[in-house]
Enzyme design. Structure first.
Site, PDB file in Angstrom:
ATOM      1  N   ASP A 394       0.860  -1.178   0.000  1.00 48.65           N
ATOM      2  CA  ASP A 394       0.000   0.000   0.000  1.00 48.65           C
ATOM      3  C   ASP A 394       0.904   1.238   0.000  1.00 48.65           C
ATOM      4  O   ASP A 394       1.604   1.504   0.975  1.00 48.65           O
ATOM      5  CB  ASP A 394      -0.889  -0.027   1.241  1.00 48.65           C
ATOM      6  N   HIS A 395       0.849   2.005  -1.105  1.00 50.08           N
ATOM      7  CA  HIS A 395       1.781   3.133  -1.247  1.00 50.08           C
ATOM      8  C   HIS A 395       1.451   4.297  -0.311  1.00 50.08           C
ATOM      9  O   HIS A 395       2.252   5.230  -0.169  1.00 50.08           O
ATOM     10  CB  HIS A 395       1.783   3.623  -2.697  1.00 50.08           C
ATOM     11  N   ARG A 396       0.299   4.253   0.354  1.00 44.99           N
ATOM     12  CA  ARG A 396       0.024   5.245   1.391  1.00 44.99           C
ATOM     13  C   ARG A 396       0.879   4.991   2.620  1.00 44.99           C
ATOM     14  O   ARG A 396       1.270   5.920   3.340  1.00 44.99           O
ATOM     15  CB  ARG A 396      -1.456   5.211   1.799  1.00 44.99           C
TER      16      ARG A 396
END
Length: 424
Positions: A394-396
């Site tokens: 998850d790039h968040r």
């Protein structure tokens, strides 16, 4: 004088609002004992065996097999001898489900779950199930019963070849091939062009969760190809030691151990996104999920506190987890609170993949097939054991550097597994 007590379907954990009745294990007129298993039901999470909270005689069954029952709805009536009639529940107008939802040992009750409950029938409606002629109930595992229910097969009509006289999955498939199969929608002959299978239970839950994950978490996937010959050699040596003679030790065990070690220096991979608080929640404990293909669809049970386990205990935990999943005995608690996941597509002969995150987790590691192939080794070409690892994150929560360092660390450990001894 016996008192009739009504057992309401309990909340089977995590605020689930309903369950599908797979199989009744008792009939009207049967005598039941306390905690005797009376039915098998399936929630959106798992298949569950329901024990009886009363000892007595079955008076009525309030649902038919294959139907969905709301939590808090009447499930079964049992006539209990020696009870004070004043203690009996109202026979026709049960109180609001939120107030009367019974709780069995090991089951939880979610707060205000009634607000999300879908009413499929009036609360006081009784479905009288006429008992069929008494015959011996065929032996079969829950997954086989579930498959038979999905395809409309009466197990009493299936020839059983199991060691203990049980109906096996092969028996069921032979029966379906030899005769027309009745599904919930229509009668489908074996040579029909298509078969329609209802989307429900675990498969429906998994599909919805994957869609939410794919469109909520910004996925990034990276790949690394690794020479794992030293890992394969180490496995062979460990299997010959007395510590692992009675343990199923597989390459997945060392991949899991490598992931756990790599997490120590890359803790953000073991985190979640709290949308309400706008916080990243880094988990101190690692509940390692293992994606498992089961007769009821994809499930991701997890090993609680996997970071505390040595290699032998981790191997045992992995073996128990996969065996339980394949037998259809995974419970809701086994599926809850996972923090990071491994999916092993290599067992299907697949080299790599771009897996979708298990909802609520920051990363999932995909372990591909191990193949013998030419590889540069010490300046020369040699035949080596090589695999591809892919990591979706998850790039968040995880930026490219963190994800890359984590994946590279796992690959490094598997190419030099003695690192496990130094860091464990």
């Amino acid at each position: 004088m016996p008192t009739v007590k009504t057992f309401l379907l309990p909340d089977l954990g995590e605020g689930l609002t309903d369950a599908e009745l797979l199989t009744w294990l008792v009939r009207v007129g049967d005598t039941v004992t306390l905690n005797q298993i009376i039915a098998e039901v399936e929630t959106a999470k798992a298949s569950v065996e329901l024990p009886s909270p009363y000892a007595g005689t079955v008076v009525a069954l309030h649902a038919e097999e294959g139907t969905t029952v709301d939590v808090g709805s009447p499930f079964i009536d049992v006539a209990v001898a020696g009870e004070d009639p004043a203690d009996a529940p109202e026979p026709t107008t049960p109180a609001a489900p939120a107030e009367r939802t019974p709780v069995l040992v090991g089951y939880g009750v979610a707060e205000d779950s009634s607000s999300r409950r879908r009413q499929r029938r009036p609360a006081g409606t009784r479905v009288d199930v006429t008992p069929a002629p008494r015959t011996s109930r065929p032996l079969a595992s829950p997954p086989v019963r579930f498959a038979a229910k999905q395809h409309g097969v009466d197990l009493t009509e299936v020839d059983a070849t199991g060691v203990h006289g049980e109906v096996t999955r092969d028996d069921l498939e032979r029966h379906r091939t030899a005769a027309s199969v009745t599904t919930s929608a229509a009668t489908v002959p074996p040579d029909a062009d298509e078969e329609r299978i209802p989307i429900k239970g675990v498969r429906k839950h998994t599909a919805a969760a994957m869609v939410r994950s794919a469109f909520t978490a910004p996925h990034v996937t990276e790949f690394v190809t690794v020479d794992v010959t030293p890992t394969i050699d180490l496995l062979a040596e460990l299997r010959e030691t007395k510590h692992f003679t009675d343990v199923r030790l597989t390459p997945l065990t060392l991949v899991a151990k490598a992931l756990l070690v790599a997490l120590r220096s890359n803790p953000t991979l073991n985190s979640s996104w709290d949308e309400d608080a706008q916080e990243i929640v880094v988990k101190r404990s690692v509940n390692l999920g293992i994606a498992a293909a089961t007769p009821r669809g994809l499930m991701v049970p997890n090993i609680k506190n996997a970071h505390t386990l040595g290699l032998r205990d981790l191997a045992i935990a992995l073996s128990d987890l996969t065996t339980t999943a394949k037998e259809g005995k995974t419970g809701p608690a086994d599926l809850a609170d996972g923090t990071i996941t491994i999916t092993n597509v290599g067992v299907f002969g697949i080299d790599a993949g771009t897996p979708i995150l298990n909802p609520g987790e920051a990363a999932i590691l995909c372990f591909g097939a191990i193949r013998r192939q030419p590889w540069e080794y010490r300046g020369e070409i040699a035949l080596r054991s090589v695999t591809t690892l892919s990591l979706s994150f998850d790039h968040r929560l995880v930026d490219g550097e963190q994800g890359s360092r984590f994946l590279a660390a796992i690959g490094q450990i598997l190419s030099d597994p003695l690192t496990l001894i130094a860091l464990s």
